[in-house]
Each structure stands twice: as structure tokens, then as C-alpha cells.
Design a protein around this motif. Structure first.
Motif, PDB file in Angstrom:
ATOM      1  N   ARG A   2      27.873  50.629  64.856  1.00 45.83           N
ATOM      2  CA  ARG A   2      28.697  51.724  64.344  1.00 45.83           C
ATOM      3  C   ARG A   2      29.870  51.165  63.537  1.00 45.83           C
ATOM      4  O   ARG A   2      30.334  50.047  63.764  1.00 45.83           O
ATOM      5  CB  ARG A   2      29.227  52.604  65.471  1.00 45.83           C
ATOM      6  N   THR A 299      32.385  61.013  61.333  1.00 46.70           N
ATOM      7  CA  THR A 299      33.280  61.987  61.938  1.00 46.70           C
ATOM      8  C   THR A 299      34.332  62.452  60.930  1.00 46.70           C
ATOM      9  O   THR A 299      34.478  61.881  59.848  1.00 46.70           O
ATOM     10  CB  THR A 299      33.966  61.404  63.180  1.00 46.70           C
ATOM     11  N   SER A 306      34.467  57.358  62.692  1.00 46.88           N
ATOM     12  CA  SER A 306      33.329  56.571  63.149  1.00 46.88           C
ATOM     13  C   SER A 306      32.105  57.000  62.361  1.00 46.88           C
ATOM     14  O   SER A 306      31.991  58.165  61.956  1.00 46.88           O
ATOM     15  CB  SER A 306      33.099  56.792  64.651  1.00 46.88           C
ATOM     16  N   LEU A 329      29.653  58.351  68.486  1.00 42.57           N
ATOM     17  CA  LEU A 329      30.513  58.942  67.464  1.00 42.57           C
ATOM     18  C   LEU A 329      31.772  59.585  68.038  1.00 42.57           C
ATOM     19  O   LEU A 329      32.686  59.930  67.285  1.00 42.57           O
ATOM     20  CB  LEU A 329      29.726  59.991  66.674  1.00 42.57           C
ATOM     21  N   LEU A 337      30.403  67.074  61.773  1.00 37.72           N
ATOM     22  CA  LEU A 337      30.065  65.756  61.237  1.00 37.72           C
ATOM     23  C   LEU A 337      29.728  65.894  59.765  1.00 37.72           C
ATOM     24  O   LEU A 337      29.174  66.904  59.328  1.00 37.72           O
ATOM     25  CB  LEU A 337      28.864  65.158  61.958  1.00 37.72           C
TER      26      LEU A 337
END
Length: 342
Positions: A2, A299, A306, A329, A337
Motif C-alpha cells: 500500500r 482514500t 492511502s 485502506l 474512495l
């Protein structure tokens, strides 16, 4: 894997990245004090405690299993305000003689700071052990490159009209820059590594002070050096291809030290900015990931931004996440999102 903002506890990991990036990676010098200040500057940017024209948004790619930093990338909110941002602009001068019936065009290099005020995507580096076939299904390089565009799209009002990216120039097998050897070394009383180190540390005033203010005729340069103008390092080609697919193009600006190209675009024309959209989140315990993740999710909170790949497409205005994806996330049902299909 991530993407997340760099944190104050990442100094050791960031220094490992700087050491592996090596010579020519100007924005990530192996200097612990400087790297610590970069982390602090980034923290201030994400917390919106600095003016938006002086913000550095610095991200890391984290292997959540091991906690290692696999790579990094960044966005400069606006460049050239506090420290001039120099390029060479490739031009052409025409010479003709009526008496001799001759006409010639000669390529020239002009010292330029035309990109003052533009945003810059920069500092993209992926550790060698996180590249290649073993990580092909994770597409780590694409995650690093594309996540920045979702950040820009989500916080579009924080950025100017144009964006650029400097590409690392050509180096030979001995890590020598033919462009520098033919041009820069004649004006700077230092070797390439020292000049590169100083610019990486933000000490760029010597460029404007020592470089000639008149156009440089490329015919005075070596053939090897001329062949490097606008060309990229072999390790930089994948990054350049990703940027070209987003719509960035070379418009004749090059790095003053190694001759690498600067590619640019209007931000609103960048593919990922135009094609990303917001969706409502639904978390489901029965959601299963697909074998190939074609969707990138990011996000909408700047300070806790993230981004990662997710395993399914949205339906209507809703994206269903597995519990693991939602945890990665940091979102719950009802959140939003930004998604991009790749």
C-alpha cells in the motif's frame, strides 16, 4: 502493498532507499539530516501547515507483511519559488548566407526557468528486490506512479495548472554521464557526484551563477553527449512509459546535468485525473479478491491518505471491499474512495 504518507518513524527505511537509489537520483541524496528534514516538510504538507506553493507530498510503498519500505514517490506542490528551478530548453538557430547560397540550422541549449510555479511528480524509486517477475502480479511500479495522480485528482484545488516530471539521463557502464563530461564539467569546478549532491540538498544557486547566460551550440559537444539529449537512463524507461501513457510529453526541456528529458502536461488532461471517480464504500465479509486487480483505490483524507490495488470493480456508485482491503485502506462502510481502472 500500500501507498501511504511518509511518517516520522520512517527515517531508517528512507535512508535505505536513498542508498540504493545511488548517483543521479538528485531528489533523494544519502544524507540523514537532509532526509529527516524532508520527512518533516512532508508531514507539514499533509497536515496543511505550510503554504500550498511550498508543499512536498512524500509517499512510501509499504510491504505490510514485513513492514519494509519498498519504494517511494512524491509531489512538489509548486516548484521554483524559493530556489530557482533550472532546465535547458532545446532550440534551433538558423544561419544563412545569400552570397554563398548556404542555409544551416543548429541545435542550441538555453538556460531556462520556464516551469516556475508548476507542480512536479518526482522521487519515484522502487527497490530492485521489489521489481521483476516475482512481483509482477503486484505491479508495484504502477502503484507508485499512479497513486500520485489520484491524490492530485482528489485535492485538485491544491495544485496549479501544469505538472512535470524530470527523467534521469543516460549514464554509461562506468556510471559516467557523457552529457556532463562534454558540458557541465567545463563550468562547474566539481565532479558530477558533488554537483548532484548539492542540488539534491537544495543548494541550486550556483547553477545560475556559473552557467553561461547565452545559448550553447550543441555542435561544440561530443557526438556521444549530443546523443544523450532527451534520452533516459535504462532503468528509467518503465517510469517514462507510464508517464507517457498518462499523457505527459517531452516539449524540449532537459536536465542541465545529465540531459535527461522533462515531460509535462496540463493536470486536467492527465488520464488518471480525468478518469478517476468517487464511489461509496461497502465492506462485506463475503467479498473475494479476483486473481488480477485492475482497480486502484485511494482514500479521500489528505493526512491519512492511502492507496492500494483492490480485487473487484464497482457496481453503480458503490465499491464493495473485503474486510482486509478496508483495513488496509482504513475505511468503513459509508466512506468514499477514489477509483481508477487501469
Amino acid at each position: 502493498m500500500r501507498i501511504r504518507p511518509i511518517a516520522r518513524g520512517d527515517l531508517d527505511g528512507l535512508q535505505v532507499l536513498a542508498q540504493q537509489a545511488g548517483v543521479g537520483f538528485t531528489s533523494l541524496p544519502d544524507n540523514r539530516e537532509f532526509l529527516a528534514s524532508k520527512i518533516e516538510l512532508a508531514a507539514s504538507a499533509f497536515e496543511q501547515r505550510t503554504p500550498k506553493n511550498n508543499r512536498l507530498y512524500f509517499f512510501v510503498l509499504e510491504d505490510e507483511t514485513s513492514g519494509e519500505l519498498a519504494g517511494c514517490c512524491a509531489i512538489e506542490g509548486e516548484i521554483g519559488h524559493e530556489v530557482p528551478f533550472y532546465h535547458y530548453r532545446l532550440g534551433t538557430l538558423a544561419h544563412s548566407s545569400v552570397q554563398l547560397d548556404l542555409h544551416r540550422t543548429i541545435d542550441t541549449l538555453f538556460l531556462s526557468s520556464d516551469h516556475t510555479g508548476d507542480a512536479e511528480v518526482c522521487s519515484l524509486f522502487l527497490r530492485p528486490e521489489f521489481r521483476g517477475e516475482a512481483h509482477k502480479h503486484l505491479r508495484n511500479g504502477a502503484l507508485l506512479s499512479k497513486a500520485r495522480w489520484l491524490f492530485i485528482a482528489q485535492f485538485r484545488d491544491q495544485f496549479p495548472g501544469k505538472v512535470l516530471a524530470e527523467m534521469r539521463g543516460v549514464f554509461d557502464d562506468n556510471n559516467r554521464s557523457p552529457f556532463w563530461e562534454s558540458l557541465g564539467k567545463h563550468f562547474f569546478p566539481m565532479d558530477f557526484d558533488e554537483a548532484d549532491r548539492l542540488t539534491g540538498l537544495g543548494q541550486k544557486s550556483f547553477i545560475g551563477e556559473l552557467m553561461p547566460k547565452f545559448p550553447i551550440y550543441t555542435t561544440f559537444m561530443s557526438e556521444e553527449a549530443r546523443a544523450c539529449i532527451g534520452q533516459v537512463h535504462r532503468h528509467t524507461r518503465p517510469a517514462l512509459e507510464m508517464l507517457k501513457k498518462e499523457g505527459l510529453r517531452w516539449e524540449g526541456f532537459i536536465d542541465i546535468f545529465d540531459g535527461g528529458p522533462t515531460v509535462e502536461a496540463y493536470i486536467d488532461d492527465v488520464r488518471a485525473v480525468r478518469h478517476s471517480h468517487l464511489y461509496d464504500v461497502k465492506v462485506s465479509a463475503t467479498a473475494r479478491e479476483e486473481s488480477v486487480s485492475r482497480w486502484l483505490a485511494a482514500t479521500t483524507d489528505m493526512q491519512h491518505f492511502s492507496a492500494c490495488w483492490i480485487g473487484r470493480a464497482p457496481q453503480d456508485d458503490v465499491i464493495t471491499l473485503s474486510e482486509e482491503e478496508a483495513q488496509r485502506l482504513g475505511v468503513v462502510s459509508g466512506d468514499s474512495l477514489r477509483l481508477l481502472e487501469t
